[in-house]
Design a protein around this motif. Structure first.
Motif, PDB file in Angstrom:
ATOM      1  N   LYS A  57       0.832  -1.208   0.000  1.00 17.73           N
ATOM      2  CA  LYS A  57       0.000   0.000   0.000  1.00 17.73           C
ATOM      3  C   LYS A  57       0.864   1.255   0.000  1.00 17.73           C
ATOM      4  O   LYS A  57       0.591   2.206  -0.737  1.00 17.73           O
ATOM      5  CB  LYS A  57      -0.921   0.010   1.218  1.00 17.73           C
ATOM      6  CG  LYS A  57      -2.121  -0.878   1.084  1.00 17.73           C
ATOM      7  CD  LYS A  57      -2.919  -0.900   2.354  1.00 17.73           C
ATOM      8  CE  LYS A  57      -4.013   0.098   2.303  1.00 17.73           C
ATOM      9  NZ  LYS A  57      -4.952  -0.044   3.430  1.00 17.73           N
ATOM     10  N   ALA A  58       1.918   1.252   0.816  1.00 18.95           N
ATOM     11  CA  ALA A  58       2.806   2.413   0.873  1.00 18.95           C
ATOM     12  C   ALA A  58       3.471   2.657  -0.476  1.00 18.95           C
ATOM     13  O   ALA A  58       3.608   3.804  -0.915  1.00 18.95           O
ATOM     14  CB  ALA A  58       3.851   2.211   1.959  1.00 18.95           C
ATOM     15  N   GLU A  59       3.852   1.575  -1.152  1.00 15.12           N
ATOM     16  CA  GLU A  59       4.474   1.705  -2.470  1.00 15.12           C
ATOM     17  C   GLU A  59       3.486   2.283  -3.490  1.00 15.12           C
ATOM     18  O   GLU A  59       3.847   3.145  -4.289  1.00 15.12           O
ATOM     19  CB  GLU A  59       4.973   0.346  -2.944  1.00 15.12           C
ATOM     20  CG  GLU A  59       5.583   0.366  -4.318  1.00 15.12           C
ATOM     21  CD  GLU A  59       5.851  -1.022  -4.858  1.00 15.12           C
ATOM     22  OE1 GLU A  59       5.923  -1.142  -6.091  1.00 15.12           O
ATOM     23  OE2 GLU A  59       5.955  -1.966  -4.056  1.00 15.12           O
ATOM     24  N   ILE A  60       2.243   1.815  -3.451  1.00 12.19           N
ATOM     25  CA  ILE A  60       1.222   2.310  -4.380  1.00 12.19           C
ATOM     26  C   ILE A  60       0.986   3.803  -4.155  1.00 12.19           C
ATOM     27  O   ILE A  60       0.962   4.594  -5.103  1.00 12.19           O
ATOM     28  CB  ILE A  60      -0.090   1.512  -4.217  1.00 12.19           C
ATOM     29  CG1 ILE A  60       0.073   0.103  -4.771  1.00 12.19           C
ATOM     30  CG2 ILE A  60      -1.249   2.213  -4.934  1.00 12.19           C
ATOM     31  CD1 ILE A  60      -1.095  -0.815  -4.479  1.00 12.19           C
ATOM     32  N   PHE A  61       0.842   4.206  -2.891  1.00 10.62           N
ATOM     33  CA  PHE A  61       0.597   5.614  -2.606  1.00 10.62           C
ATOM     34  C   PHE A  61       1.819   6.468  -2.899  1.00 10.62           C
ATOM     35  O   PHE A  61       1.691   7.621  -3.312  1.00 10.62           O
ATOM     36  CB  PHE A  61       0.134   5.806  -1.164  1.00 10.62           C
ATOM     37  CG  PHE A  61      -1.302   5.431  -0.963  1.00 10.62           C
ATOM     38  CD1 PHE A  61      -2.314   6.121  -1.594  1.00 10.62           C
ATOM     39  CD2 PHE A  61      -1.643   4.368  -0.148  1.00 10.62           C
ATOM     40  CE1 PHE A  61      -3.639   5.784  -1.426  1.00 10.62           C
ATOM     41  CE2 PHE A  61      -2.964   4.015   0.036  1.00 10.62           C
ATOM     42  CZ  PHE A  61      -3.972   4.723  -0.599  1.00 10.62           C
ATOM     43  N   GLY A  82      -3.873   8.198  -5.787  1.00  8.43           N
ATOM     44  CA  GLY A  82      -3.474   7.078  -4.945  1.00  8.43           C
ATOM     45  C   GLY A  82      -4.618   6.125  -4.681  1.00  8.43           C
ATOM     46  O   GLY A  82      -4.456   4.897  -4.722  1.00  8.43           O
ATOM     47  N   GLN A  83      -5.800   6.667  -4.402  1.00  6.68           N
ATOM     48  CA  GLN A  83      -6.958   5.817  -4.145  1.00  6.68           C
ATOM     49  C   GLN A  83      -7.375   5.064  -5.404  1.00  6.68           C
ATOM     50  O   GLN A  83      -7.724   3.880  -5.335  1.00  6.68           O
ATOM     51  CB  GLN A  83      -8.114   6.646  -3.613  1.00  6.68           C
ATOM     52  CG  GLN A  83      -7.874   7.142  -2.216  1.00  6.68           C
ATOM     53  CD  GLN A  83      -9.049   7.912  -1.658  1.00  6.68           C
ATOM     54  OE1 GLN A  83     -10.119   7.959  -2.273  1.00  6.68           O
ATOM     55  NE2 GLN A  83      -8.856   8.509  -0.511  1.00  6.68           N
ATOM     56  N   ILE A  84      -7.322   5.718  -6.547  1.00  4.00           N
ATOM     57  CA  ILE A  84      -7.667   5.057  -7.805  1.00  4.00           C
ATOM     58  C   ILE A  84      -6.686   3.921  -8.078  1.00  4.00           C
ATOM     59  O   ILE A  84      -7.081   2.828  -8.494  1.00  4.00           O
ATOM     60  CB  ILE A  84      -7.698   6.071  -8.966  1.00  4.00           C
ATOM     61  CG1 ILE A  84      -8.886   7.017  -8.803  1.00  4.00           C
ATOM     62  CG2 ILE A  84      -7.747   5.369 -10.306  1.00  4.00           C
ATOM     63  CD1 ILE A  84      -8.854   8.218  -9.720  1.00  4.00           C
ATOM     64  N   ALA A  85      -5.404   4.161  -7.823  1.00  4.67           N
ATOM     65  CA  ALA A  85      -4.397   3.120  -8.031  1.00  4.67           C
ATOM     66  C   ALA A  85      -4.619   1.947  -7.080  1.00  4.67           C
ATOM     67  O   ALA A  85      -4.496   0.781  -7.478  1.00  4.67           O
ATOM     68  CB  ALA A  85      -2.997   3.709  -7.834  1.00  4.67           C
ATOM     69  N   ARG A 113      -6.688  -3.673  -6.244  1.00  6.72           N
ATOM     70  CA  ARG A 113      -7.654  -4.591  -5.638  1.00  6.72           C
ATOM     71  C   ARG A 113      -8.583  -5.199  -6.687  1.00  6.72           C
ATOM     72  O   ARG A 113      -8.926  -6.389  -6.614  1.00  6.72           O
ATOM     73  CB  ARG A 113      -8.464  -3.857  -4.573  1.00  6.72           C
ATOM     74  CG  ARG A 113      -7.622  -3.499  -3.359  1.00  6.72           C
ATOM     75  CD  ARG A 113      -8.349  -2.642  -2.374  1.00  6.72           C
ATOM     76  NE  ARG A 113      -9.497  -3.347  -1.813  1.00  6.72           N
ATOM     77  CZ  ARG A 113     -10.432  -2.754  -1.092  1.00  6.72           C
ATOM     78  NH1 ARG A 113     -10.371  -1.465  -0.844  1.00  6.72           N
ATOM     79  NH2 ARG A 113     -11.436  -3.455  -0.602  1.00  6.72           N
ATOM     80  N   ILE A 114      -9.008  -4.406  -7.662  1.00  7.44           N
ATOM     81  CA  ILE A 114      -9.891  -4.895  -8.723  1.00  7.44           C
ATOM     82  C   ILE A 114      -9.184  -5.981  -9.533  1.00  7.44           C
ATOM     83  O   ILE A 114      -9.784  -7.017  -9.859  1.00  7.44           O
ATOM     84  CB  ILE A 114     -10.359  -3.733  -9.617  1.00  7.44           C
ATOM     85  CG1 ILE A 114     -11.394  -2.891  -8.872  1.00  7.44           C
ATOM     86  CG2 ILE A 114     -10.911  -4.230 -10.944  1.00  7.44           C
ATOM     87  CD1 ILE A 114     -11.722  -1.576  -9.531  1.00  7.44           C
ATOM     88  N   ASN A 115      -7.918  -5.755  -9.858  1.00  8.48           N
ATOM     89  CA  ASN A 115      -7.163  -6.771 -10.611  1.00  8.48           C
ATOM     90  C   ASN A 115      -7.042  -8.065  -9.818  1.00  8.48           C
ATOM     91  O   ASN A 115      -7.165  -9.155 -10.378  1.00  8.48           O
ATOM     92  CB  ASN A 115      -5.778  -6.235 -10.975  1.00  8.48           C
ATOM     93  CG  ASN A 115      -5.857  -5.121 -11.997  1.00  8.48           C
ATOM     94  OD1 ASN A 115      -6.820  -4.999 -12.731  1.00  8.48           O
ATOM     95  ND2 ASN A 115      -4.832  -4.294 -12.028  1.00  8.48           N
ATOM     96  N   GLU A 118      -1.339   5.760 -17.114  1.00 12.73           N
ATOM     97  CA  GLU A 118      -0.367   5.065 -16.278  1.00 12.73           C
ATOM     98  C   GLU A 118      -0.884   3.708 -15.791  1.00 12.73           C
ATOM     99  O   GLU A 118      -0.145   2.732 -15.760  1.00 12.73           O
ATOM    100  CB  GLU A 118      -0.037   5.952 -15.081  1.00 12.73           C
ATOM    101  CG  GLU A 118       1.132   5.483 -14.273  1.00 12.73           C
ATOM    102  CD  GLU A 118       1.522   6.503 -13.221  1.00 12.73           C
ATOM    103  OE1 GLU A 118       2.015   6.061 -12.179  1.00 12.73           O
ATOM    104  OE2 GLU A 118       1.303   7.703 -13.438  1.00 12.73           O
ATOM    105  N   LEU A 119      -2.154   3.662 -15.419  1.00  9.28           N
ATOM    106  CA  LEU A 119      -2.721   2.413 -14.901  1.00  9.28           C
ATOM    107  C   LEU A 119      -3.261   1.496 -15.984  1.00  9.28           C
ATOM    108  O   LEU A 119      -3.554   0.333 -15.733  1.00  9.28           O
ATOM    109  CB  LEU A 119      -3.844   2.720 -13.894  1.00  9.28           C
ATOM    110  CG  LEU A 119      -3.414   3.418 -12.611  1.00  9.28           C
ATOM    111  CD1 LEU A 119      -4.633   3.789 -11.786  1.00  9.28           C
ATOM    112  CD2 LEU A 119      -2.467   2.562 -11.824  1.00  9.28           C
ATOM    113  N   GLY A 120      -3.424   2.030 -17.189  1.00  9.15           N
ATOM    114  CA  GLY A 120      -3.942   1.216 -18.291  1.00  9.15           C
ATOM    115  C   GLY A 120      -5.408   0.854 -18.090  1.00  9.15           C
ATOM    116  O   GLY A 120      -5.816  -0.262 -18.402  1.00  9.15           O
ATOM    117  N   ILE A 121      -6.194   1.795 -17.560  1.00 11.88           N
ATOM    118  CA  ILE A 121      -7.606   1.512 -17.288  1.00 11.88           C
ATOM    119  C   ILE A 121      -8.395   1.449 -18.586  1.00 11.88           C
ATOM    120  O   ILE A 121      -9.199   0.552 -18.801  1.00 11.88           O
ATOM    121  CB  ILE A 121      -8.182   2.579 -16.336  1.00 11.88           C
ATOM    122  CG1 ILE A 121      -7.507   2.458 -14.978  1.00 11.88           C
ATOM    123  CG2 ILE A 121      -9.691   2.396 -16.190  1.00 11.88           C
ATOM    124  CD1 ILE A 121      -7.893   3.530 -14.007  1.00 11.88           C
TER     125      ILE A 121
END
Length: 89
Positions: free
Chosen positions: A8-12, A27-30, A35-37, A84-87
């Motif tokens: 979590k710290a790395e994602i944020f 950060g929340q979207i990431a 979690r969705i993946n 960046e996230l490839g959504i």
């Protein structure tokens, strides 16, 4: 557990600016995307897990709400995060 404090710290840190900036939209979207993946992979193995499916739908809705907020406030940040996230495909 698939989502430890360090993950979590790395994602944020990567998307929110710093590890303690947990309130940033990016950060929340990431985090939701991570979690969705994970839940998507779980559902591929366990088709009949309807509680997880419901949780997945709720998470997608939360992420969608944050993305809607971000597109209204700052279109540039929105475009950067989806790229960046490839959504979007």
């Amino acid at each position: 557990m698939y989502l430890t404090k360090e993950v979590k710290a790395e994602i944020f840190k990567k998307h929110g600016g710093e590890a303690k900036n947990t309130g940033s939209s990016e950060g929340q979207i990431a985090l939701f995307t991570h979690r969705i993946n994970h839940l998507t992979e779980h559902l591929k193995r366990n088709r009949k897990d309807f509680n997880t499916e419901r949780s997945l739908v709720k998470l997608v809705g939360k992420r969608r709400s944050l993305l809607d907020y971000l597109i209204k406030t700052d279109i540039v940040r929105y475009r950067e995060i989806i790229k960046e996230l490839g959504i979007r495909k």
